[in-house]
Design an enzyme around this catalytic site. Structure first.
Site, PDB file in Angstrom:
ATOM      1  N   GLU A 204      14.397  13.850  38.899  1.00 16.54           N
ATOM      2  CA  GLU A 204      13.885  14.010  40.382  1.00 16.54           C
ATOM      3  C   GLU A 204      12.839  12.970  40.783  1.00 16.54           C
ATOM      4  OE1 GLU A 204      10.514  15.572  42.785  1.00 16.54           O
ATOM      5  OE2 GLU A 204      10.321  14.632  40.786  1.00 16.54           O
TER       6      GLU A 204
ATOM      7  N   ASP B  87      12.852  14.863  33.763  1.00 18.09           N
ATOM      8  CA  ASP B  87      12.467  13.617  33.707  1.00 18.09           C
ATOM      9  C   ASP B  87      11.024  13.074  34.321  1.00 18.09           C
ATOM     10  OD1 ASP B  87      13.151  14.459  36.424  1.00 18.09           O
ATOM     11  OD2 ASP B  87      13.383  12.285  36.841  1.00 18.09           O
TER      12      ASP B  87
END
Length: 371
Positions: free
Chosen positions: A130, A73
């Protein structure tokens, strides 16, 4: 063998603003399956922090198990890019795209390194969350690993730790992080009749004044001193002639391994209660401090870096938190990755040559750890 540059480009072209799902994991799975990895993709969580997709890939049954952890991400790209943030374009030796440095480049480099060896047991612990709340990310992956009996001996996290040149810094620990909210109650009233009201602001000021004088520690051999910062003060009083009903403040504490988050919350609560009966103190621990003492793992990694770059890395615990704060509960963890100068910035980019060198380093680590 897999080309780390081409794989990084493919990952960059999959828009994966946190929380990432779908296409970026398709790219990764397509690369891993032909290498013999058993790929387990799963989606967990509900709004507002979910759903989140994660990937656990495992290969081999050797006596030693090396895990690589990371995320696919990315933060939103923002405006002002020279080209598309999802182009994966190479210009003048630099590969551009959101996530090139943080941290799709490192993920691609490790997969490429894994394509050069079949030694031991390798796993990839890859989350789609994250950069966001991280509620359903690496923690959920660790729960999945526990349910399957997947227990690594060593874990390498591919966060961008290098500063001026590739290989100049390795993280062997991180400070912990806790946020604390203080709400002091009062009694609203007219400023001309203070005896009929109860102003909470002086009590909040007294609390913060005492906190400002707190010295948590002087640092340790591996950590800088812990610090308390006031990050917000709120009264929310639109009127000039009204004593407010409450006053609030927020603190952020970054702490070393001399402390635990819960203990710090209680320390602040004790200070607040001395000055303000009825005060409400709440806290949230984002992560505890951890340290992987310098030893065999950091030496193994440092030797691989020196061999590929000629640079002797500094062992450090500086910077913010990372998912290593969770993974440190499983096994010894160190972090090493690309130069962090452009992460989260407009025109984020990685040098193509650094991607190839990082692949060489990771391949050397795999060999040293598992052969």
């Amino acid at each position: 063998m897999i080309d780390p540059v081409a794989l990084t480009q493919a990952l960059l072209r999959a828009d994966s603003v946190t929380p990432a799902r779908g296409a970026v994991f398709d790219v990764l799975e397509t690369a891993l399956v032909p290498l013999g990895f058993a790929v387990d993709r799963f989606t967990v969580g509900e709004a507002p922090d979910g759903p989140v997709e994660n990937l656990l890939a495992v290969r081999g049954d050797g006596p030693r198990h090396l895990a690589f952890a990371g995320h696919v991400d990315v933060v939103p790209p923002g405006g002002g890019w020279t080209g598309s943030p999802w182009s994966g374009e190479i210009r003048d030796g630099l590969l551009y795209g959101r996530g090139a440095v943080d941290m799709k480049g490192a993920v691609a480099a490790f997969v490429a390194a894994a394509s050069r060896s079949d030694a031991g047991t390798l796993s990839l612990i890859i989350t789609g969350d994250e950069e966001g709340p991280a509620t359903y990310g690496t923690v959920a992956l660790m729960e999945r690993m526990a349910s399957r009996g997947v227990v690594p001996d060593l874990c390498l996290v591919g966060e961008p730790t290098s500063t001026a040149r590739l290989g100049d810094m390795v993280k062997i620990g991180r400070r912990g992080s806790v946020n604390i909210w203080i709400e002091v109650p009062g009694r609203q009233g007219h400023v001309a009749y203070p005896h009929l009201a109860d102003n909470p602001i002086p009590r909040l000021i007294a609390i913060l004044a005492e906190i400002e004088g707190v010295v948590l520690d002087e640092g340790t051999d591996w950590f800088q001193p812990s610090n308390i910062e006031v990050t917000d003060i709120t009264v929310g009083n639109p009127a000039h002639n009204v004593i407010p009903a409450k006053a609030s403040a927020r603190l952020s504490i970054r702490f070393n391994d001399r402390h635990r988050g819960a203990d710090l919350i209680e320390h602040i609560r004790a200070i607040a209660e001395r000055h303000a009966p009825g005060v409400v103190v709440t806290g949230k621990v984002s992560g505890e401090a951890f340290l992987t003492e310098p030893g065999a793992f950091s030496t193994l990694l440092s030797d691989a870096i020196v061999g590929a770059t000629g640079v002797t890395p500094e062992l450090s615990t500086t910077g913010g938190t990372s998912d290593a704060r969770f993974l440190s509960k499983l096994c010894p963890v160190v972090e090493f990755g690309l130069i962090n100068a452009t992460m989260h910035k407009v025109d984020e980019a990685v040098a193509v040559e650094d991607l190839r060198t990082l692949t060489d380093i990771y391949a050397n680590v795999i060999s040293r750890a598992l052969d």
